[in-house]
Design an enzyme around this catalytic site. Structure first.
Site, PDB file in Angstrom:
ATOM      1  N   LYS A  30     -14.301 -59.520  -3.139  1.00 21.40           N
ATOM      2  CA  LYS A  30     -15.116 -60.739  -3.080  1.00 21.40           C
ATOM      3  C   LYS A  30     -16.612 -60.400  -3.006  1.00 21.40           C
ATOM      4  CE  LYS A  30     -11.372 -62.951  -3.553  1.00 21.40           C
ATOM      5  NZ  LYS A  30     -10.411 -63.581  -2.701  1.00 21.40           N
TER       6      LYS A  30
HETATM    7  C1  LIG Z   1      -8.890 -64.104  -2.453  1.00 13.12           C
HETATM    8  C2  LIG Z   1      -8.461 -65.514  -2.446  1.00 13.12           C
HETATM    9  C3  LIG Z   1      -7.766 -66.086  -1.379  1.00 13.12           C
HETATM   10  C4  LIG Z   1      -7.222 -65.275  -0.255  1.00 13.12           C
HETATM   11  O1  LIG Z   1      -8.199 -64.552   0.393  1.00 13.12           O
HETATM   12  P1  LIG Z   1      -7.768 -63.402   1.442  1.00 13.12           P
HETATM   13  O2  LIG Z   1      -9.013 -63.179   2.231  1.00 13.12           O
HETATM   14  O3  LIG Z   1      -7.372 -62.224   0.605  1.00 13.12           O
HETATM   15  O4  LIG Z   1      -6.658 -63.923   2.257  1.00 13.12           O
HETATM   16  C5  LIG Z   1      -7.503 -67.433  -1.388  1.00 13.12           C
HETATM   17  N1  LIG Z   1      -7.894 -68.204  -2.415  1.00 13.12           N
HETATM   18  C6  LIG Z   1      -8.541 -67.703  -3.488  1.00 13.12           C
HETATM   19  C7  LIG Z   1      -8.965 -68.621  -4.580  1.00 13.12           C
HETATM   20  C8  LIG Z   1      -8.831 -66.339  -3.539  1.00 13.12           C
HETATM   21  O5  LIG Z   1      -9.449 -65.833  -4.609  1.00 13.12           O
END
Ligand SMILES: *Cc1c(COP(=O)(O)O)cnc(C)c1O
Length: 387
Positions: free
Chosen positions: A188
């Site tokens: 991210k």
């Molecule tokens: C990455 C992601 C998640 C989950 O995030 P985590 O921190 O890995 O639990 C949820 N929704 C979307 C759209 C994502 O890209």
């Protein structure tokens, strides 16, 4: 033709980590305070300041953040939550684990975000909430979604996993709904390894979420081993073990301080891609909508076999053969067997999400990429599209 040596495989979504994070983590380890503590509290304050939110609470993932937010809505069995087919499975799993039924409303074919008119068509007397995902960092049409929520008495939980920097009409994504949930997973825009954050409109909601995220123990139970003497705690709900560690916040504090700097770099990469692919038989991301700031989390190409002369999956293979890591965000959720069996979802029921899911490819966009890396990606795309 330049060929990337195998040892230089460009890993998709590899984060940019600098010395300050490494030092801060080492400091946490040396101090012996690894768990939830002052660095988490500081990360929460700084994230709230960055998003101009009143309240923020850190957890160990966005999945946990979504789950807690949905539990906090006090959904009852049979209640429905409307979301998009073009998202990570965690979005829908959180709805299921909060005891509700996920309902899909198709996306707009251009923005790839949930279409408010499709949401309207899915509202029933059992609908309790809308869960929009700001896909790729592009803000959803929040005016329309808020109007719908207002009209039908629905809650809104925003999935901001892609939308740390995103704003809509000058306000940060995550501050429109009752809750906004962010991710600091390794790929991210801001990373803590694993990590998440909840913004809440009301302080009492955030207080409850913090309790739910730490076993259901009364407020500030993490202080019970501090120097103010042992404090008894009370268990007031059956909670979860979702707290963030100081080791994670140690990374996040320095990543967050560089969020705008990294954004500028991703903007440069984005513009290089836009310019390089304009004459190719693929579809680049649509320009951002007026009065929004796109978070630039995913740069996606649509590879339509009829136009490109190569299938999406063949394109993925060719990119990998050129040593470029690529992603797919996402195969539409109705393609997944569990949801087909449990909810009877079919790909044809959300046709735009399905088509996008079958054509989309995400290219590397990390602020870590050098200009040479970007040129290598561009070259690989050209090669992968040759017949
Ligand atoms: C990455 C992601 C998640 C989950 O995030 P985590 O921190 O890995 O639990 C949820 N929704 C979307 C759209 C994502 O890209």
């Amino acid at each position: 033709m330049p060929v990337r040596p195998k040892e230089r495989f460009l890993v998709f979504g590899s984060p940019r980590i600098e010395e300050a994070e490494i030092e801060e983590v080492a400091g946490s380890l040396r101090s012996g305070w690894l768990g939830t503590g002052p660095k988490v509290a500081r990360f929460e304050r700084e994230f709230a300041a960055y998003t101009q939110a009143e309240h923020a609470a850190a957890f160990n993932s966005c999945t946990a953040a979504l789950h807690l937010s949905l539990v906090a809505l006090r959904l009852r069995p049979g209640d429905e939550v409307i979301t998009t087919p073009l998202t990570f499975c965690a979005t829908v799993n959180a709805i299921i684990h909060a005891g509700a039924v996920p309902v899909l409303a198709d996306v707009d074919p251009v923005s790839m975000n949930i279409d408010p008119e499709a949401v309207r068509a899915k509202i029933t007397p059992r609908t309790r909430a809308i869960l929009p995902v700001h896909f790729a960092g592009r803000p959803c049409d929040m005016d329309a979604l808020l109007a719908l929520a207002d009209e039908h008495g629905l809650k809104i939980v925003e999935d901001c996993a892609h939308a740390i920097e995103s704003t809509y009409k000058g306000k940060h994504c995550g501050t429109f709904g009752d809750f906004g949930c962010f991710s600091f997973y390794v790929t991210k825009n801001v990373v803590t390894g694993e990590g998440g954050m909840v913004l809440a409109k009301r302080k009492e909601d955030l207080d409850r979420i913090k309790i739910l995220g730490l076993h259901g123990m009364s407020a500030d139970a993490w202080k019970r081993f501090g120097d103010e003497g042992y404090k008894h705690y009370q268990v007031v709900e059956a909670g979860f073990k979702y707290n963030m560690m100081d080791i994670q916040a140690a990374i996040g504090i320095h990543q967050l301080a560089r969020v705008d700097h990294y954004y500028v770099r991703r903007r440069e990469i984005w513009d290089m891609y836009d310019a390089a692919f304009a004459d190719l038989p693929v579809t680049c991301p649509a320009p951002p909508e007026a009065e929004t700031l796109h978070g630039l989390h995913l740069y996606t190409l649509l590879v339509d076999e009829a136009r490109a002369g190569v299938s999406r999956d063949r394109f993925l293979q060719r990119m990998t053969a050129e040593n470029i890591g690529v992603g797919v965000h996402y195969l539409g959720l109705p393609e997944q067997p569990y949801y087909q069996e449990r909810f009877g979802w079919r790909p044809k029921d959300t046709p735009h999400g399905t088509r996008i899911g079958r054509q989309t490819v995400s290219l590397p966009l990390s602020a870590k990429l050098t200009d040479t890396d970007v040129q290598d990606v561009i070259e690989a795309v050209r090669i992968a599209l040759k017949h």
